[in-house]
Design a protein around this motif. Structure first.
Motif, mmCIF file in Angstrom:
data_model
loop_
_atom_site.group_PDB
_atom_site.id
_atom_site.type_symbol
_atom_site.label_atom_id
_atom_site.label_comp_id
_atom_site.label_asym_id
_atom_site.label_seq_id
_atom_site.Cartn_x
_atom_site.Cartn_y
_atom_site.Cartn_z
ATOM 1 N N VAL A 1 0.842 -1.203 0.000
ATOM 2 C CA VAL A 1 0.000 0.000 0.000
ATOM 3 C C VAL A 1 0.874 1.249 0.000
ATOM 4 O O VAL A 1 0.625 2.208 -0.739
ATOM 5 N N ALA A 2 1.918 1.251 0.817
ATOM 6 C CA ALA A 2 2.808 2.408 0.900
ATOM 7 C C ALA A 2 3.482 2.694 -0.436
ATOM 8 O O ALA A 2 3.637 3.855 -0.836
ATOM 9 N N GLN B 1 0.881 4.235 -2.786
ATOM 10 C CA GLN B 1 0.651 5.624 -2.398
ATOM 11 C C GLN B 1 1.806 6.526 -2.832
ATOM 12 O O GLN B 1 1.597 7.636 -3.327
ATOM 13 N N TYR C 1 1.619 7.228 -6.641
ATOM 14 C CA TYR C 1 0.622 8.238 -6.997
ATOM 15 C C TYR C 1 1.062 9.634 -6.557
ATOM 16 O O TYR C 1 0.832 10.622 -7.269
ATOM 17 N N ALA C 2 1.681 9.725 -5.411
ATOM 18 C CA ALA C 2 2.182 11.029 -4.959
ATOM 19 C C ALA C 2 3.229 11.569 -5.920
ATOM 20 O O ALA C 2 3.312 12.778 -6.163
ATOM 21 N N ASN D 1 -6.079 -2.361 -5.062
ATOM 22 C CA ASN D 1 -5.541 -1.218 -4.329
ATOM 23 C C ASN D 1 -5.068 -0.113 -5.270
ATOM 24 O O ASN D 1 -5.151 1.072 -4.926
ATOM 25 N N LEU E 1 -6.747 3.327 -4.240
ATOM 26 C CA LEU E 1 -5.842 4.411 -3.861
ATOM 27 C C LEU E 1 -5.624 5.414 -4.985
ATOM 28 O O LEU E 1 -5.103 6.508 -4.758
ATOM 29 N N GLY E 2 -6.049 5.042 -6.186
ATOM 30 C CA GLY E 2 -5.827 5.907 -7.331
ATOM 31 C C GLY E 2 -7.002 6.786 -7.720
ATOM 32 O O GLY E 2 -6.851 7.674 -8.575
ATOM 33 N N ASP F 1 -8.484 9.312 -6.437
ATOM 34 C CA ASP F 1 -8.272 10.756 -6.303
ATOM 35 C C ASP F 1 -7.213 11.290 -7.265
ATOM 36 O O ASP F 1 -7.057 12.500 -7.393
ATOM 37 N N HIS F 2 -6.503 10.399 -7.923
ATOM 38 C CA HIS F 2 -5.424 10.818 -8.820
ATOM 39 C C HIS F 2 -5.810 10.719 -10.297
ATOM 40 O O HIS F 2 -5.033 11.096 -11.167
#
Length: 199
Positions: free
Chosen positions: A43-44, A47, A50-51, A92, A96-97, A99-100
């Protein structure tokens, strides 16, 4: 378009790049040899990817490890490898994506022929392939902002036939270029909730 391609260093990934790189910006993501290092079981790591890439128009996944071995000797730990990588990893990347991804963007995941046409020693891989197909179909009815989601289900590849022919007895392998075209259809087309079968 700005597109993240997970699994860019694989046979299918390279074929996808060849079809899209002339008209689109491709950001490659993989465990090694890519623009962004990514461990899709983490997960990290997802994330962090994407950042790093910021807003994108599409995410393509042409990766995901799955366990192959006899059902009789398969352990829960063996099966967990498939779940952590090809199933949870891809899910995931979507969760997690969200919002991107730009409004009207897309996710394209990868499944595989074994969920429809089983082979010996492929039960774990077939299970996660079917899980991704079900996730895509379900997610499509509630994913926000006009974002689309599809999956591509490849047959065994011609390019890998020498390595896998003994597992896929009687199958007719397909070229990676044909599989890549299904990913292009997903990214540039208008459909959602589909599983494009390249059999």
């Amino acid at each position: 378009m700005k597109i993240v391609l997970v699994g860019a260093t694989g046979t299918i990934g390279k074929a996808i790049i060849a079809k899209l790189e002339k008209e689109h910006t491709i950001i490659t993501a993989s465990r090694k040899g890519a623009d962004v290092m990514l461990d899709m079981t983490s997960v990290a790591s997802i994330q962090a990817m994407y950042a790093h890439v910021g807003k994108v128009d599409a995410v393509i996944v042409a990766a995901g490890a799955a366990y192959f071995g006899p059902l009789e000797t398969m352990t829960p730990e063996d099966n967990q490898q498939s779940i952590d990588s090809k199933l949870k990893g891809q899910m995931n990347l979507v969760l997690l994506g969200l919002d991107h991804i730009q409004d009207g963007g897309s996710f394209t995941l990868v499944t595989g022929i074994m969920m429809d046409d089983p082979i010996k020693q492929g039960a774990s891989a077939a299970m996660v392939n079917g899980g991704i197909r079900a996730f895509v179909k379900s997610a499509a009815i509630e994913i926000p902002r006009g974002i689309r989601i599809n999956s591509v289900s490849p047959n065994v590849l011609q390019e890998s036939w020498d390595k896998y022919a003994n597992f896929f007895v009687g199958f007719n392998p397909v070229p990676a270029e044909k599989v890549a075209q299904a990913f292009v259809k997903s990214v540039l087309g208008g459909q959602t909730g589909q599983n494009y079968e390249v059999y």
